[in-house]
Design an enzyme around this catalytic site. Structure first.
Site, PDB file in Angstrom:
ATOM      1  CE  LYS A 239      -1.316  -1.255  -4.430  1.00  0.00           C
ATOM      2  NZ  LYS A 239      -0.932  -0.756  -5.754  1.00  0.00           N
TER       3      LYS A 239
ATOM      4  CG  HIS B 189      11.446  -6.568  -9.119  1.00  0.00           C
ATOM      5  ND1 HIS B 189      11.840  -5.272  -9.407  1.00  0.00           N
ATOM      6  CD2 HIS B 189      10.121  -6.506  -8.886  1.00  0.00           C
ATOM      7  CE1 HIS B 189      10.788  -4.490  -9.331  1.00  0.00           C
ATOM      8  NE2 HIS B 189       9.728  -5.199  -9.022  1.00  0.00           N
TER       9      HIS B 189
HETATM   10  N1  F0G Z   1       2.014   3.366  -3.983  1.00  0.00           N
HETATM   11  C1  F0G Z   1       2.046   2.271  -3.212  1.00  0.00           C
HETATM   12  C2  F0G Z   1       2.238   2.420  -1.741  1.00  0.00           C
HETATM   13  C3  F0G Z   1       1.896   0.998  -3.786  1.00  0.00           C
HETATM   14  O1  F0G Z   1       1.945  -0.080  -3.011  1.00  0.00           O
HETATM   15  C4  F0G Z   1       1.706   0.897  -5.185  1.00  0.00           C
HETATM   16  C5  F0G Z   1       1.545  -0.404  -5.832  1.00  0.00           C
HETATM   17  C6  F0G Z   1       1.676   2.072  -5.945  1.00  0.00           C
HETATM   18  C7  F0G Z   1       1.824   3.285  -5.311  1.00  0.00           C
HETATM   19  C8  F0G Z   1       1.470   2.048  -7.438  1.00  0.00           C
HETATM   20  O2  F0G Z   1       0.170   1.750  -7.733  1.00  0.00           O
HETATM   21  O3  F0G Z   1       0.247  -0.446  -8.936  1.00  0.00           O
HETATM   22  O4  F0G Z   1      -1.745   1.029  -9.074  1.00  0.00           O
HETATM   23  O5  F0G Z   1       0.331   1.650 -10.222  1.00  0.00           O
HETATM   24  N2  F0G Z   1       1.803  -1.487  -5.257  1.00  0.00           N
HETATM   25  C9  F0G Z   1       1.598  -2.844  -5.763  1.00  0.00           C
HETATM   26  C10 F0G Z   1       2.151  -3.834  -4.792  1.00  0.00           C
HETATM   27  C11 F0G Z   1       2.011  -3.070  -7.162  1.00  0.00           C
HETATM   28  O6  F0G Z   1       2.216  -5.033  -5.135  1.00  0.00           O
HETATM   29  O7  F0G Z   1       2.505  -3.468  -3.667  1.00  0.00           O
HETATM   30  P1  F0G Z   1      -0.269   0.943  -9.074  1.00  0.00           P
END
Ligand code: F0G
Length: 457
Positions: A257, A449
């Site tokens: 992100k 999902h």
């Molecule tokens: N923490 C948060 C707040 C996240 O939004 C995500 C991933 C993760 C941890 C896990 O990280 O995908 O690198 O293993 N969010 C993505 C989303 C998948 O679409 O919101 P990751």
């Protein structure tokens, strides 16, 4: 005349995308069992399924890729990354991992055991998964305001200090740490204020508990602190970031992100005991301690991405695009989680498809309708994602039922935002005719999902 706002970058490389016909989309979504995760990306015109790993890197990051040191141990790229993390957060110990959930897996393998309780603000699904998978409880202490999508408050991602204190009193020794997610993804990309982080720290100190930040979108959180919280307008994003992390004992990070890389993550902390305790799990699950599942070039791009994305102009360009889309939705009266969040807009599907009963999954229905309308792929953050109650096996209908439109960083222009807004308006205009949703034909017992198969009613 004041000059209008424009992006803080120009475009050096483009990737063609293709529109499709409604007849093609009808066929494709049917073959995908009405689950957008089962679509091929070529079947999508504008892809808003996530902002994770889908951003566009800068020329400096691409140049860094060429300089990646692929040595198994002691790679120069690891030290570039580690030094940048230390400069931004103040944390000395860094464990690399291949993405955010891997950081959770490594750190929680050391910190979480059966029977524990981990309070926080709307744990992300993988965070919750890594807690519940260890037979512990992820206890949500988010402020109640987050549940009312139409309420306009600046820090809707906050932890409710009263709920947190109650948990600390009730569960005492069973609490290994408190986790604060910045920004709060599940509540709508909503930020957490510095004051709230300070309150959490004070409570944690009073009860002798450490604090972990789930930091996937920490830079966007710092932007909101700068632009919304009193006393921070004159501070740089890097100063705010440093202050935020001074209130935590450690962090997990999905670098996909706010570091704007396609893959990567890490744990950082000043606690030597955590580092010593967790590092073995990194070796076991991810790789040796100076790569943790990443290529050298990934770490190089990650270091540069962190540096660039903790600069105000880059964040302003990003957040203003999300706000631009929000403004277009306002023109059409389409309800979403207010105010617009950092990385996405969350459309309140139960307020749009009022004639679709909850048992027929309004947000999933809206996701399908938007895809059929214009080939735009959003993602349901609602009743399907909520899974079933582990004890009663009933669907959980007590949360929000939202369609998330996640905006990848530096990928689409505001012309694409206009297409998204008008496509959604067209669905919105015929909402009274949409009276039926979907039915589950097959589902997995957990995290359904991703693979659920649906039938249209
Ligand atoms: N923490 C948060 C707040 C996240 O939004 C995500 C991933 C993760 C941890 C896990 O990280 O995908 O690198 O293993 N969010 C993505 C989303 C998948 O679409 O919101 P990751």
């Amino acid at each position: 005349m004041e000059l209008p706002f424009a992006e803080s970058w120009k475009i050096k490389m483009v990737e063609p995308i293709r529109k499709s016909t409604r007849a093609e989309r009808e066929q494709w979504i049917k073959e995908a069992h009405y689950n957008v995760f089962q679509l091929r990306s070529e079947q999508v015109y504008i892809d808003l399924i996530t902002d994770s790993g889908t951003g566009s890197m800068t020329d400096r990051q691409w140049a860094g890729m060429m300089m990646g040191d692929e040595s198994y141990a002691g790679a120069r790229s690891f030290f570039h990354m580690k030094d940048m993390i230390t400069r931004l957060t103040g944390f000395q110990y860094v464990i690399p991992t291949h993405q955010g959930r891997a950081a959770e897996n490594v750190l929680f393998s050391y910190l979480v055991k059966a029977g524990d309780v981990v309070p926080g603000n709307s744990h992300f699904d993988t965070t919750k998964g890594h807690i519940e998978g260890r037979k512990a409880i992820a206890l949500d202490c988010t402020v109640d305001e987050a549940k009312d999508t139409q309420l306009e408050v600046p820090f809707k991602g906050n932890v409710d200090p009263k709920k947190l204190e109650k948990a600390l009193q009730e569960y005492g020794d069973r609490i290994p740490f408190i986790i604060v997610t910045i920004t709060n993804n599940t509540a709508g990309g909503q930020p957490v204020s510095m004051q709230n982080l300070r309150e959490v720290r004070a409570l944690a100190d009073r009860y002798g508990k450490p604090v972990v930040f789930d930091s996937a979108r920490f830079a966007e959180n710092a932007y909101f602190i700068k632009t919304r919280e009193e006393g921070y307008a004159g501070k740089t994003i890097k100063e705010i970031t440093r202050e935020m992390f001074s209130l935590a004992d450690g962090m997990t990070m999905s670098a996909k992100k706010d570091a704007i890389v396609n893959m990567g993550g890490f744990i950082a902390t000043n606690r030597q005991d955590w580092y010593e305790g967790a590092k073995g799990y990194c070796v076991q699950f991810e790789g040796y301690l100076t790569y943790g599942g990443m290529n050298g070039r990934d770490m190089e791009a990650l270091a540069i991405g962190l540096d660039e994305n903790t600069e105000f102009d880059n964040l302003e360009t990003r957040i203003k695009q999300v706000q631009y889309l929000a403004k277009r939705l306002d023109e059409f009266g389409i309800p979403y989680q207010r105010p617009a969040g950092g990385h996405a807009l969350f459309v309140d599907a139960t307020k749009v498809l009022t004639r679709v009963p909850k048992e027929e999954f309004p947000a999933q229905t809206l996701t399908i309708e938007l895809y059929l309308e214009a080939g735009i792929r959003g993602c349901e953050i609602g009743y399907i994602l909520a899974d079933r109650d582990p004890v009663t096996r009933e669907n959980r209908f007590n949360g929000l039922d939202l369609l998330r439109l996640a905006i990848p960083r530096r990928v689409y222009t505001n012309n694409h935002m206009d297409v998204i807004a008008v496509a959604l308006k067209n669905v919105f205009d015929r909402r009274e005719q949409i009276t039926h949703g979907v039915r589950i034909a097959w589902e997995a017992p957990l995290m359904r999902h991703f693979t659920v198969q649906l039938e249209r009613l």
